[in-house]
Design an enzyme around this catalytic site. Structure first.
Site, short mmCIF file in Angstrom:
data_model
loop_
_atom_site.label_atom_id
_atom_site.label_comp_id
_atom_site.label_asym_id
_atom_site.label_seq_id
_atom_site.Cartn_x
_atom_site.Cartn_y
_atom_site.Cartn_z
N GLU A 134 0.84 -1.22 -0.01
CA GLU A 134 0.16 -0.02 -0.12
C GLU A 134 0.97 1.30 0.04
O GLU A 134 2.05 1.13 0.44
CB GLU A 134 -0.87 -0.12 1.15
CG GLU A 134 -1.86 1.21 1.45
CD GLU A 134 -2.87 1.29 0.35
OE1 GLU A 134 -2.53 1.50 -0.71
OE2 GLU A 134 -4.04 1.09 1.02
N ASP A 135 0.37 2.32 -0.58
CA ASP A 135 1.23 3.79 -0.61
C ASP A 135 1.04 4.33 1.00
O ASP A 135 2.22 4.75 1.30
CB ASP A 135 0.79 4.58 -1.56
CG ASP A 135 -0.84 4.78 -1.65
OD1 ASP A 135 -1.50 4.41 -0.71
OD2 ASP A 135 -1.43 5.42 -2.47
N ASP A 138 -3.72 6.18 6.11
CA ASP A 138 -4.13 7.53 6.49
C ASP A 138 -5.16 6.95 7.98
O ASP A 138 -4.43 6.84 9.12
CB ASP A 138 -4.82 7.96 5.62
CG ASP A 138 -5.16 9.36 5.67
OD1 ASP A 138 -5.59 9.78 6.80
OD2 ASP A 138 -4.88 10.15 4.86
N PHE A 187 -1.81 16.47 3.23
CA PHE A 187 -2.34 15.69 2.16
C PHE A 187 -0.97 15.62 1.26
O PHE A 187 -0.61 16.74 0.91
CB PHE A 187 -3.35 16.29 1.48
CG PHE A 187 -4.03 15.23 0.46
CD1 PHE A 187 -4.86 14.46 1.03
CD2 PHE A 187 -3.67 15.25 -0.74
CE1 PHE A 187 -5.38 13.41 0.33
CE2 PHE A 187 -4.35 14.26 -1.73
CZ PHE A 187 -5.14 13.09 -1.06
N ARG A 200 0.46 11.88 -9.90
CA ARG A 200 1.24 10.60 -9.92
C ARG A 200 2.48 10.65 -10.87
O ARG A 200 3.34 9.74 -10.71
CB ARG A 200 0.05 9.66 -10.60
CG ARG A 200 -1.09 9.27 -10.04
CD ARG A 200 -1.80 8.11 -10.25
NE ARG A 200 -3.19 7.98 -9.98
CZ ARG A 200 -3.61 7.38 -8.70
NH1 ARG A 200 -2.87 7.28 -7.77
NH2 ARG A 200 -4.70 7.46 -8.68
#
Ligand code: HPA
Ligand code: MG
Length: 218
Positions: A134-135, A138, A187, A200
């Protein structure tokens, strides 16, 4: 086993506030990010270490599951690094690759999750050692839901690696087995992390600016 926080790199905006002038960034994003939080080269060095930790712990074949789209860059670089390493017995780790599309963000707000993985695909996980890539963690809500769903298909083991974990009061407390960096409650975009599908194509992990949030809002 959740990684001990002392084992990951704690990134803060005070310590890691690289000016945009210090590195090359695409001209089309110059107005849209306020600072570089993690330069691409540092990400790559950290990915090599995470690959080392994963291979050290691996006892047999792994099914490496990429969480799309944000996880694709980390997944690609991680798999490349893992392929080149051997474990303590001098053995390379056989890998098979899976891709799961998970969507949870509109603008910078979470709106629940949707997962594109069929029963058919999940049935192949039975008895396998899964490594979820996963990136970012959060709130942790997406990962907890995904793990619950995957658990119903009786994999032999499930481990999770996330390049980033956000220090946010909205966290449900979930901590992956392998974490690259903890980041402030901002963010972030770049290295495949997006804001409404933009950014991206930016290599460094950056904090989005107010200008960027407005320019690419939907
Ligand atoms: N950036 C991009 N995608 C995300 C983030 C973020 O900070 N948090 C959860 N998904
Ligand atoms: Mg993600």
């Amino acid at each position: 086993m959740p990684m001990d926080p002392s084992q990951w790199i704690d990134v803060t905006t005070e310590k890691n506030h690289y000016s945009l002038d210090h590195f090359v960034i695409p001209t089309h994003y110059e107005q849209d990010v306020s600072s570089i939080l993690i330069p691409h080269g540092v990400i790559m060095d950290r990915v090599n270490k995470l690959a080392r930790l994963i291979v050290d712990d691996a006892t047999g074949p792994l099914v490496v599951c990429c969480i799309l789209k944000g996880g694709h860059q980390y997944f690609a670089d991680l798999v490349n690094a893992v392929k080149k390493l051997t474990n303590k017995d001098g053995k390379t780790i056989p890998l098979s690759l899976e891709f799961i599309r998970v969507k949870s963000y509109k603008n910078d707000k979470s709106e629940g999750v949707t997962m594109s993985i069929t029963d058919e695909e999940c049935k192949e996980f039975e008895g396998k050692n899964l490594l979820i890539v996963e990136d970012i963690i959060d709130t942790g809500a997406t990962m907890v839901q995904l793990l619950k769903k995957l658990g119903t298909y009786s994999p032999k083991s499930v481990k999770v690696t996330s390049l980033l974990i956000k220090k946010t009061p909205r966290s449900n407390g979930y901590i992956p087995d392998y974490v690259g960096f903890s980041i402030p409650d901002e963010f972030v975009v770049g290295y495949a992390l997006d804001y409404n599908e933009y950014f991206r194509d930016l290599d460094h992990i950056c904090v989005i600016s107010e200008h960027g949030k407005q320019a690419y809002a939907v």
